[in-house]
Structure formats: structure tokens, C-alpha cells
Design a protein around this motif. Structure first.
Motif, PDB file in Angstrom:
ATOM      1  N   ILE A 126      -5.825 -15.267   1.053  1.00 52.52           N
ATOM      2  CA  ILE A 126      -7.541 -14.741   0.521  1.00 52.52           C
ATOM      3  C   ILE A 126      -8.008 -15.048  -0.100  1.00 52.52           C
ATOM      4  O   ILE A 126      -7.525 -14.531  -1.588  1.00 52.52           O
TER       5      ILE A 126
ATOM      6  N   ALA B  65      -4.887 -12.798  -3.107  1.00 51.44           N
ATOM      7  CA  ALA B  65      -4.280 -12.025  -2.262  1.00 51.44           C
ATOM      8  C   ALA B  65      -3.334 -13.150  -1.434  1.00 51.44           C
ATOM      9  O   ALA B  65      -3.506 -13.850  -0.532  1.00 51.44           O
TER      10      ALA B  65
ATOM     11  N   ILE C   4      -0.457 -13.129   1.075  1.00 52.19           N
ATOM     12  CA  ILE C   4       0.469 -11.760   2.603  1.00 52.19           C
ATOM     13  C   ILE C   4       1.412 -12.750   3.295  1.00 52.19           C
ATOM     14  O   ILE C   4       1.143 -13.311   3.951  1.00 52.19           O
TER      15      ILE C   4
ATOM     16  N   THR D  67      -3.025 -10.543  -6.333  1.00 46.63           N
ATOM     17  CA  THR D  67      -1.865  -9.189  -5.101  1.00 46.63           C
ATOM     18  C   THR D  67      -1.770  -9.558  -4.089  1.00 46.63           C
ATOM     19  O   THR D  67      -1.697 -10.766  -4.036  1.00 46.63           O
TER      20      THR D  67
ATOM     21  N   THR E 249       3.114  -6.914   5.395  1.00 46.17           N
ATOM     22  CA  THR E 249       2.738  -5.947   6.120  1.00 46.17           C
ATOM     23  C   THR E 249       3.627  -5.384   6.722  1.00 46.17           C
ATOM     24  O   THR E 249       3.717  -3.625   6.934  1.00 46.17           O
TER      25      THR E 249
ATOM     26  N   VAL F  75      -8.146   0.552  -0.341  1.00 47.12           N
ATOM     27  CA  VAL F  75      -9.245  -0.469   0.085  1.00 47.12           C
ATOM     28  C   VAL F  75      -8.483  -1.145  -1.486  1.00 47.12           C
ATOM     29  O   VAL F  75      -8.351  -0.512  -2.117  1.00 47.12           O
TER      30      VAL F  75
ATOM     31  N   THR G 204     -12.956  -6.614   0.460  1.00 52.56           N
ATOM     32  CA  THR G 204     -12.268  -6.144   0.332  1.00 52.56           C
ATOM     33  C   THR G 204     -11.046  -5.503   1.218  1.00 52.56           C
ATOM     34  O   THR G 204     -11.829  -6.462   2.235  1.00 52.56           O
ATOM     35  N   LEU G 205     -10.465  -5.787   1.431  1.00 54.77           N
ATOM     36  CA  LEU G 205      -9.093  -5.118   1.703  1.00 54.77           C
ATOM     37  C   LEU G 205      -8.797  -3.894   2.473  1.00 54.77           C
ATOM     38  O   LEU G 205      -8.435  -2.870   1.438  1.00 54.77           O
ATOM     39  N   LYS G 206      -8.664  -3.076   3.163  1.00 51.51           N
ATOM     40  CA  LYS G 206      -9.005  -1.517   4.064  1.00 51.51           C
ATOM     41  C   LYS G 206      -7.166  -1.563   4.481  1.00 51.51           C
ATOM     42  O   LYS G 206      -7.099  -2.559   5.803  1.00 51.51           O
TER      43      LYS G 206
ATOM     44  N   ILE H 185      -3.997  -5.411   7.741  1.00 55.11           N
ATOM     45  CA  ILE H 185      -4.949  -5.358   6.687  1.00 55.11           C
ATOM     46  C   ILE H 185      -6.324  -6.035   7.768  1.00 55.11           C
ATOM     47  O   ILE H 185      -6.821  -6.993   7.840  1.00 55.11           O
TER      48      ILE H 185
ATOM     49  N   LEU I 193     -10.164  -7.265   6.253  1.00 57.58           N
ATOM     50  CA  LEU I 193     -11.365  -7.892   5.553  1.00 57.58           C
ATOM     51  C   LEU I 193     -12.679  -7.470   5.866  1.00 57.58           C
ATOM     52  O   LEU I 193     -12.721  -8.144   6.926  1.00 57.58           O
TER      53      LEU I 193
ATOM     54  N   GLU J  50     -16.615  -6.461   9.209  1.00 48.05           N
ATOM     55  CA  GLU J  50     -15.474  -6.251   9.316  1.00 48.05           C
ATOM     56  C   GLU J  50     -15.657  -8.276   9.800  1.00 48.05           C
ATOM     57  O   GLU J  50     -15.976  -8.466  10.834  1.00 48.05           O
TER      58      GLU J  50
END
Length: 443
Positions: A18, A25, A27, A49, A53, A94, A101-103, A117, A119, A126
Motif C-alpha cells: 500500500i 506498507a 503486508i 511499515t 496478519t 491505527v 489510515t490502516l486500522k 487490516i 484501509l 472504508e
């Protein structure tokens, strides 16, 4: 904002970048982090980042190496009990990545420490959910891999119940337009019915995913714990290694000894011959296993060989050497290789060709061994009298095969029967062992 999906076809694994405002980031990265580093350089961006998961069972992750190389922060659930430097990332936490923002959303079910995660785009809406091994396209993650390994263990029934609540209470309430990006696709052993699609939406999954249809919690547990595929031998080892953090990829693969073809092999050491079966049958090291290089080589290697069992690798040619070693590294097995070499002079053992017409006319004169998976066997028995021993169980069950008649081995297409024939042959004395190979299509 940009989302980039990376696919490792051999392990049916998806990882993601991302990017927002030149911040990246990553993942669920693969073992070799080079592709993410090259992407960052190409886009003049910085990897800040790295998010896991969960501690993966089916591949070794490059999260620690990527973090150390780029000074990036690793984010994982506190429940994972990670042994490497990290920042916890759980419900309510976050990360600000550029303008997005990643939550974190805790979504246990595949494992007790799984997170998804969410986004949120530049407007705070969302946009996408990265679901790891919780929600797949057409499936959800299997619940039976954490009964004996990890910081937290849980029974399959307990995890299946957690999955029920994670999907119904955490994921399905998201807006229908939210994109779904899973960690795996069709061909992975982390689920039982994944689609070949590489992304979806929450709305489409609610409509079409069998695991998300209306049912009671008990019915869901029965559904999810039934008919799961076999568990490869390396899965528990991979979970433990990912919780600790793997060594650097390049240095670890360079430590594998490259041997001359005439190198004297250790007596009684396991030999994995990765050449095509036609070459193997014409001449191979006695007692070696013909595990051909192919799309699922890593999975079958980790299903047949134990994670503490050392072995030699025989390759087709010099060009294949590093490719095969790289594949072993993806599951953490490169450390087990005693040496890699091309076909040695001691490859004098041969595999006999069977008389197919005689077998067709008199199958009762042979012991037939079916090495397909239990799900395939349950769906259709090709030979009613066959002895059923799936390939992942074969080395431990060879003694169950009688030696009073010639043995014919079959699978569904020929790949597994080649490996199985080479496993059975040394353990059966006095009768030939034949590979039905792709002739199974005639039955």
C-alpha cells in the motif's frame, strides 16, 4: 494511494504493497524481500511499515529482513508473542500511512492471533480489507493448524467458533463495496475451497461465499472442520520460525553447498531428485525420491520430508540449481540441504516399465496403491480394491503394502505417483513396483 498485489504462484500466496505520499506498507511479505525493495526504488518511495496478519504456516516470511534493511516498523497482534522487535497492532490501533489510515481488526479463527487490516481512504471511508488467512475468496481459513504450536494454541472447534464470530461480527458488517484482499488463492492448503479470483468485495462474498451463508454456530463448526486438506509436515515449523523471524534470504541460500556431480554422498542420506520423471527412471541414485520441480514443489517437499531431516538435492542442470534452492528457502528447508548437485555417476538405479495391457486385463494380479488425497479418494474411487495411502503419509506407511504381487501406484495425473513409486520401491523386496503415471487418464 496505490495498492499492488504480488503473487507467489508456487504457494498460491498474495502479498501487498500500500503506497501513499511516497510511504509504503508491506503486508505478509514473501521470504525474499527484493521485489518490495525494487518497487520502492522504482516509485521513489520508502518502506516504513511491515504488517504480518499472523504467523504463517505455509511459507517463511521476510518481515524481519525487510524491517532491518529499511528501518521499517513491524506490526503484529500482541497475541502473537513475536520474538523480534515489533509494535503491537490490535483492535482500535491505527497506522497513518501518508494520507491513508490502516486500522487493525482482530479476526481470530484461522489462528488465535490473526488480524485483518482495514484501509481507510483519504476521506476516512472504508476502502479495502486485507484479510490474511481469515477470509478468502470463496472460503475462510482452516481452523486446525494451531493445536500444538504458537504463542497461543487452540483446538480446531474453538478456532472454528472464533471464525464464526470474526466473519459475522467483524467482517460482514463492513460496507458491501469494501474490497477484499486475502493472503492466499486457489491451490493453497490454508483453506479447502478457495476461488481462483485474487480479490473480491464484502458484498460479493456475502452473496457467494459458502462459509458466509446463514447458518447456526454449530452448523458452521461442522462445516469448517469437515473435509479440510492434509497438513504438510513443515507447517508447525514455519509457524515457530515466523514467530521468531527468519534469517536473511540471500546469505541463507548462499550457505547451501554446491557440490560436483561426482561428490561422494553420505551413506543412507536422503536424496531428493528434482529431475523430470523420464530422466529419473532412466537412472537415479538408489533409494532417492523423485520429487520433480514444478508448480507445487515446495508444498510436496514439506509434505514428504520432515523439518529436521537433512537431504541432498539433485537437479536437472546448473541453471536449475538456484531456482530449486530458492524454492526450498520459501518453506525454510534450505538449512537442511547437505548439498546440491547435478546427476551423479552413482545414478545407476532404474525404474521398470509396466505392461499396461496386462494390467488392464488382469488388475487382480497387482497390488494397486492410490496415493491421492483423502478428499479425492472420497469423491471417486478409481480402483475399488486399491490400498489407499495418500502421498504425505506414504513414507511412514510403506510397510502396509504387501509384497506378494507386483505393485502399481497411481494418483490423478502422474506427478505424485512418480514420487510415490520411488518411495515404495526400496521398501518392497522381491516384486516390481510400477508407476501408472499419466496412463491413469485411461481409467
Amino acid at each position: 494511494m496505490k495498492i499492488e498485489q504480488f503473487e507467489d504462484k508456487g504457494l498460491a500466496h498474495y502479498s501487498y504493497i500500500i503506497m501513499s505520499d511516497a510511504e509504503i506498507a508491506v503486508i505478509d511479505p514473501t521470504r525474499n524481500p527484493r521485489q518490495y525493495e525494487e518497487y520502492a526504488m522504482l516509485h521513489d518511495a520508502r518502506i516504513t511499515t511491515v504488517i504480518e496478519t499472523h504467523p504463517h504456516a505455509d511459507f517463511v516470511s521476510g518481515h524481519l529482513e525487510l524491517s532491518e534493511a529499511k528501518g521499517a516498523t513491524i506490526y503484529v497482534s500482541e497475541l502473537l508473542g513475536a520474538e523480534y522487535p515489533h509494535t503491537t497492532f490490535d483492535d482500535g490501533d491505527v497506522i497513518q500511512l501518508g494520507k491513508v489510515t490502516l486500522k487493525a481488526i482482530n479476526t481470530p479463527g484461522h489462528s488465535p492471533d490473526s488480524i485483518s487490516i482495514l484501509l481507510l481512504d483519504e476521506e476516512g471511508k472504508e476502502y479495502a480489507i486485507f484479510t490474511g488467512d481469515t477470509l478468502f475468496i470463496g472460503d475462510v481459513g482452516r481452523p486446525d493448524l494451531r493445536e500444538n504450536v504458537g504463542n497461543l494454541t487452540a483446538s480446531r472447534d474453538e478456532l472454528a467458533r472464533q471464525m464464526y464470530h470474526s466473519t459475522r461480527e467483524k467482517l460482514m458488517p463492513l460496507p458491501d463495496h469494501v474490497l477484499v484482499y486475502p493472503a492466499h488463492g486457489a491451490g493453497s492448503l490454508c483453506g479447502k475451497g478457495m476461488s481462483s479470483a485474487n480479490s473480491s468485495t464484502i458484498g460479493d462474498e456475502k452473496r457467494t461465499n459458502p462459509a458466509l451463508q446463514p447458518m447456526s454456530e454449530d452448523a458452521f463448526v461442522t462445516y469448517l472442520t469437515s473435509d479440510q486438506p492434509f497438513v504438510p509436515k513443515y507447517f508447525e515449523h514455519a509457524v515457530a520460525l515466523n514467530r521468531k523471524g527468519a534469517s536473511k534470504y540471500e546469505s541463507s541460500v548462499k550457505r547451501v553447498p554446491i557440490l560436483p556431480a561426482d561428490h561422494e554422498l553420505e551413506k543412507d542420506a536422503l536424496v531428493i531428485d528434482t529431475r523430470p520423471q523420464a530422466q529419473f527412471k532412466k537412472g537415479h541414485v538408489p533409494n532417492s525420491i523423485n520429487l520433480q520441480d514444478g508448480g507445487k514443489f515446495e508444498t510436496w517437499l514439506g509434505s514428504i520430508v520432515w523439518p529436521n531431516e537433512k537431504f541432498y538435492i539433485v537437479v536437472e542442470n546448473e541453471e536449475k540449481m538456484q531456482e530449486i534452492i530458492s524454492k526450498t528457502a520459501r518453506i525454510g528447508y534450505n538449512r537442511l540441504i547437505l548439498g546440491a548437485l547435478t546427476c551423479p555417476p552413482t545414478a545407476t538405479d532404474t525404474t521398470m516399465e509396466m505392461n499396461l495391457e496386462d494390467f488392464k486385463q488382469h488388475p487382480e494380479n497387482y497390488t494397486i496403491v492410490d496415493v491421492r488425497n483423502w478428499g479425492e479418494i472420497k469423491q471417486r474411487k478409481i480402483f475399488p480394491s486399491a490400498l489407499e495411502i495418500p502421498l504425505p503419509e506414504l513414507r511412514e506407511r510403506v510397510e502396509e503394502i504387501p509384497a506378494d504381487k507386483p505393485v502399481v501406484v497411481h494418483c490423478a495425473a502422474g506427478y505424485r505417483s512418480a514420487a510415490a513409486t520411488s518411495i515404495i520401491k526400496p521398501g518392497i523386496v522381491g516384486v516390481p513396483v510400477y508407476d501408472l503415471s499419466d496412463a491413469i487418464s485411461q481409467f
